[in-house]
Every structure is written in structure tokens, then in C-alpha cells.
Write an enzyme that holds these catalytic residues in place. Structure first.
Site, PDB file in Angstrom:
ATOM      1  N   GLY A  51       0.842  -1.208   0.000  1.00  0.00           N
ATOM      2  CA  GLY A  51       0.000   0.000   0.000  1.00  0.00           C
ATOM      3  C   GLY A  51       0.872   1.250   0.000  1.00  0.00           C
ATOM      4  N   GLY A  92      -0.444   4.662  -1.129  1.00  0.00           N
ATOM      5  CA  GLY A  92      -1.585   5.213  -0.404  1.00  0.00           C
ATOM      6  C   GLY A  92      -1.222   6.346   0.537  1.00  0.00           C
ATOM      7  N   GLN A  93      -2.228   6.747   1.325  1.00  0.00           N
ATOM      8  CA  GLN A  93      -2.060   7.943   2.165  1.00  0.00           C
ATOM      9  C   GLN A  93      -0.929   7.775   3.183  1.00  0.00           C
ATOM     10  OE1 GLN A  93      -5.126   8.834   5.016  1.00  0.00           O
ATOM     11  NE2 GLN A  93      -4.586  10.995   5.141  1.00  0.00           N
ATOM     12  N   ARG A 121      -2.251  -0.765  -8.112  1.00  0.00           N
ATOM     13  CA  ARG A 121      -2.477  -0.324  -9.491  1.00  0.00           C
ATOM     14  C   ARG A 121      -2.093   1.132  -9.675  1.00  0.00           C
ATOM     15  NH1 ARG A 121      -7.351  -3.874 -10.509  1.00  0.00           N
ATOM     16  NH2 ARG A 121      -8.438  -2.595  -9.016  1.00  0.00           N
ATOM     17  N   TYR A 180     -15.830  -2.499   7.443  1.00  0.00           N
ATOM     18  CA  TYR A 180     -14.446  -2.097   7.718  1.00  0.00           C
ATOM     19  C   TYR A 180     -14.046  -2.539   9.128  1.00  0.00           C
ATOM     20  CZ  TYR A 180     -10.512   1.186   8.319  1.00  0.00           C
ATOM     21  OH  TYR A 180      -9.287   1.757   8.547  1.00  0.00           O
ATOM     22  N   LYS A 230     -11.241  -5.160  10.540  1.00  0.00           N
ATOM     23  CA  LYS A 230     -10.162  -4.693  11.429  1.00  0.00           C
ATOM     24  C   LYS A 230     -10.080  -5.541  12.696  1.00  0.00           C
ATOM     25  CE  LYS A 230      -8.237  -1.833   8.848  1.00  0.00           C
ATOM     26  NZ  LYS A 230      -6.853  -2.023   8.425  1.00  0.00           N
TER      27      LYS A 230
HETATM   28  N1  SER Z   1      -9.639   6.886   8.431  1.00  0.00           N
HETATM   29  C1  SER Z   1     -10.314   5.612   8.419  1.00  0.00           C
HETATM   30  C2  SER Z   1     -11.636   5.698   7.764  1.00  0.00           C
HETATM   31  O1  SER Z   1     -12.273   6.711   7.905  1.00  0.00           O
HETATM   32  C3  SER Z   1     -10.515   5.115   9.824  1.00  0.00           C
HETATM   33  O2  SER Z   1      -9.473   4.321  10.197  1.00  0.00           O
HETATM   34  O3  SER Z   1     -12.051   4.761   7.179  1.00  0.00           O
END
Ligand code: SER
Length: 319
Positions: A8, A11-12, A36, A142, A146
Site C-alpha cells: 500500500g 496510499g495515504q 495499481r 471495515y 479490522k
Molecule cells: N480513516 C479511516 C476511515 O475513515 C478510519 O481508520 O475509514
């Protein structure tokens, strides 16, 4: 030294963590892996870069063997709002991808850092000063991925001795790479809105309180946790970490100190609001402070000032 792999990496978090690790351990010792998305010139030219899919065992194992990897920062993941729209993909990337990473780590004796999140908590969790060890029954996909990830990492540590470590990140604010589809993204977008248009329409209600962190603290946390003395770690997967706590109303007021004619208005996104309402208002990060010296540098005031300076340079806008 054994090398470090960052998944990743485009990514950010990855785009900044990779550069910090390269500065600290040497450019050639840190392998950046993307999926990608095109890497920045800086990321691509400053050290090794590979395209991989973490859900593919062969992709991962080949890279780990090719570069003699000793530590994996596994950042490839789908964030909360996108996960809610595509729950099956979220499970595949966030859980099956992590499972592969852990298997390859077990076979090749690698340490693994995996971010968890405030999203690992749910409506039945105590909402204020959420303890390190508490009820975790998240209601977003999500969050489900996690919590599964935290427990899977615990299992690989106790069952196989894989050196797994993790952080429960709050919303991360940064100006280098954008976040991709999270509930806390408003805290980044608001700065673009303020500089580009002097206004911003927020998808969360004005009084939605969430923990946040500025990226320099976020990447320092990952490095410090992986360098911590393992004998001091009672909690491995994953540590509550936070640096500041605010509502959209409060961050807007802070930005107005620098851009007085900035205006915020609200158009609530029901999916994001429901997710945010199920997350803690604030976390207790005393375990991280005690066990490995977590001590963030940026509060709301300092972060806002630094974000505006750096983002205005990037966008070439004066304010
Ligand atoms: N920044 C993430 C989100 O908003 C939270 O871990 O999905």
C-alpha cells in the site's frame, strides 16, 4: 540488514512512511509495493518499487524472497466508506490480504506491522476515552475486517511466534497523498476546500467528535512501535493511538483563524454519519504511552498551521 517491505506504498500512509523508512534505513533497504495506482516520481525513483496483489500468495512470497525482507509494513487496505459499498471486496483485501502476509511472514521469519483503526470499535463500546481492552462489536464491514485482523495477528504471534504489532489509528490528516474513501476524509478535504474555494460542504454533522492525528505523528508511531523492545509490549495488536480530538465545527473554527472568510456548511452523508456515530468520541492511548513511549507532537492548532503552509505550497495558492 534485512530489508523492509511496505505494501500500500502509494496510499495515504504508505507514500510518507516509505520515504521516512528510506531516510532512516537507506533507500535500497525499503521496498515499496503498490497495487495499481501510479507511484509518485519520488517514490519510484528513490528506491525499489514493485506492483503486487497482497491477496496473491506468489506475488508476496516472490518479493519477500527476492529482496530478503525482514519486516513488512502491511498498509494495503480498503477504508470504511468504500468497504460499506463493497463489503465482499473489503473482506478479500483487508482479511485475505493480511492472512497471506502473515503466512508469508511465518514462512520467512518476518515481523509484521498492520494498522487497525478506531473503526474496530462499535456502538456498544464505551464512547469516551475508549479503553485499550474493551468491547469490540463494530457494525461496519471495515470494522469487522479490522477486528478480524487484530485477532489474526494475535493468533500468529501466540501460535507461531510471528512478531506482529499494530496500531489503532484515528483519522489521519495529510497533504502528500489523499485518503481513499474513509469516514474521516473530511478532515483532509476541508483544507483543500478552504484553500481552493474558501468553503467546504461537510458530509458529517457539525458536532461529530472523532480522534485524529497528523501524518508526521502517524508514521513516527509505526516506526517507533516496530523498534520498541518486545519484552515491554503487553498489547501487540493493536495499540490505541491518538493525538487530537475535534468536531467539524471546531476544525472549521481553527481554519478560520488563518482564513477568516472560510465557510463550512453541511450535507450529511447517511452512510458516513452512521459509521462515525458508531465510533468512539475519543480513545485512551495510555498503553501506547507506557509500553513504547507514544508521545505525539501535533495538536489541532499546530497541525492546522502546518497543513495550511504545506498544502498551499503544493497547490500554489496563497492565503
Ligand atoms: N480513516 C479511516 C476511515 O475513515 C478510519 O481508520 O475509514
Amino acid at each position: 540488514m534485512k530489508k523492509i517491505l511496505v505494501t500500500g506504498a502509494v496510499g495515504q500512509i504508505g507514500s510518507e512512511l516509505t520515504m521516512l523508512l528510506r531516510k532512516k534505513y537507506g533507500n535500497d533497504n525499503v521496498v515499496a509495493a503498490g497495487h495499481r495506482k501510479k507511484p509518485s516520481e519520488e517514490l519510484k525513483n528513490s528506491g525499489p518499487f514493485e506492483f503486487i496483489e497482497c491477496e496473491k500468495y506468489d506475488d508476496l512470497t516472490n518479493i519477500v524472497k527476492k529482496y530478503d525482507i525482514g519486516t513488512i509494513h502491511h498498509l494495503a487496505a480498503i477504508l470504511s466508506a468504500v468497504a460499506e459499498a463493497h463489503p465482499q471486496t473489503a473482506w478479500n483485501v483487508n482479511v485475505n490480504g493480511l492472512f497471506n502476509v502473515l503466512e508469508v511472514a511465518r514462512e520467512n521469519n518476518c515481523a509484521v506491522m498492520t494498522p487497525s483503526s478506531i473503526g474496530a470499535f462499535g456502538p456498544s463500546t464505551p464512547q469516551d476515552k475508549t479503553p485499550q481492552v474493551t468491547i469490540q462489536r463494530p457494525t461496519s464491514m471495515y470494522g469487522v475486517t479490522k477486528v478480524a485482523g487484530e485477532i489474526l495477528c494475535d493468533y500468529y504471534f501466540t501460535r507461531f511466534g510471528v512478531d506482529t504489532r499494530g496500531l489503532r489509528y484515528p483519522g489521519l490528516i495529510s497533504y502528500v497523498a489523499p485518503p481513499g474513501g474513509g469516514t474521516t476524509d473530511y478532515s483532509v478535504e476541508i483544507f483543500y476546500g478552504a484553500l481552493e474555494n474558501k468553503k467546504y460542504t461537510c458530509p458529517l454533522k457539525a458536532d461529530t467528535c472523532l480522534d485524529m492525528m497528523y501524518m508526521p505523528d502517524g508514521i513516527k508511531a509505526a516506526v517507533d512501535l516496530m523498534e520498541a523492545d518486545p519484552s515491554k509490549l503487553k498489547n501487540r495488536n493493536a495499540f490505541n493511538v491518538t493525538a487530537m480530538n475535534f468536531t467539524p465545527d471546531e476544525i472549521a473554527a481553527e481554519i478560520k483563524k488563518h482564513i477568516p472568510d472560510f465557510e463550512i456548511n453541511y450535507d450529511v452523508d447517511l452512510v458516513k454519519q452512521r459509521i462515525a456515530d458508531s465510533w468512539p468520541n475519543s480513545m485512551d492511548d495510555s498503553a501506547a504511552r507506557e509500553e513504547w513511549g507514544w508521545d505525539p507532537e501535533y495538536d489541532l492548532e499546530k497541525m492546522t498551521k502546518d497543513m495550511l503552509i504545506n498544502l498551499s505550497k503544493k497547490l500554489n495558492i496563497s492565503y
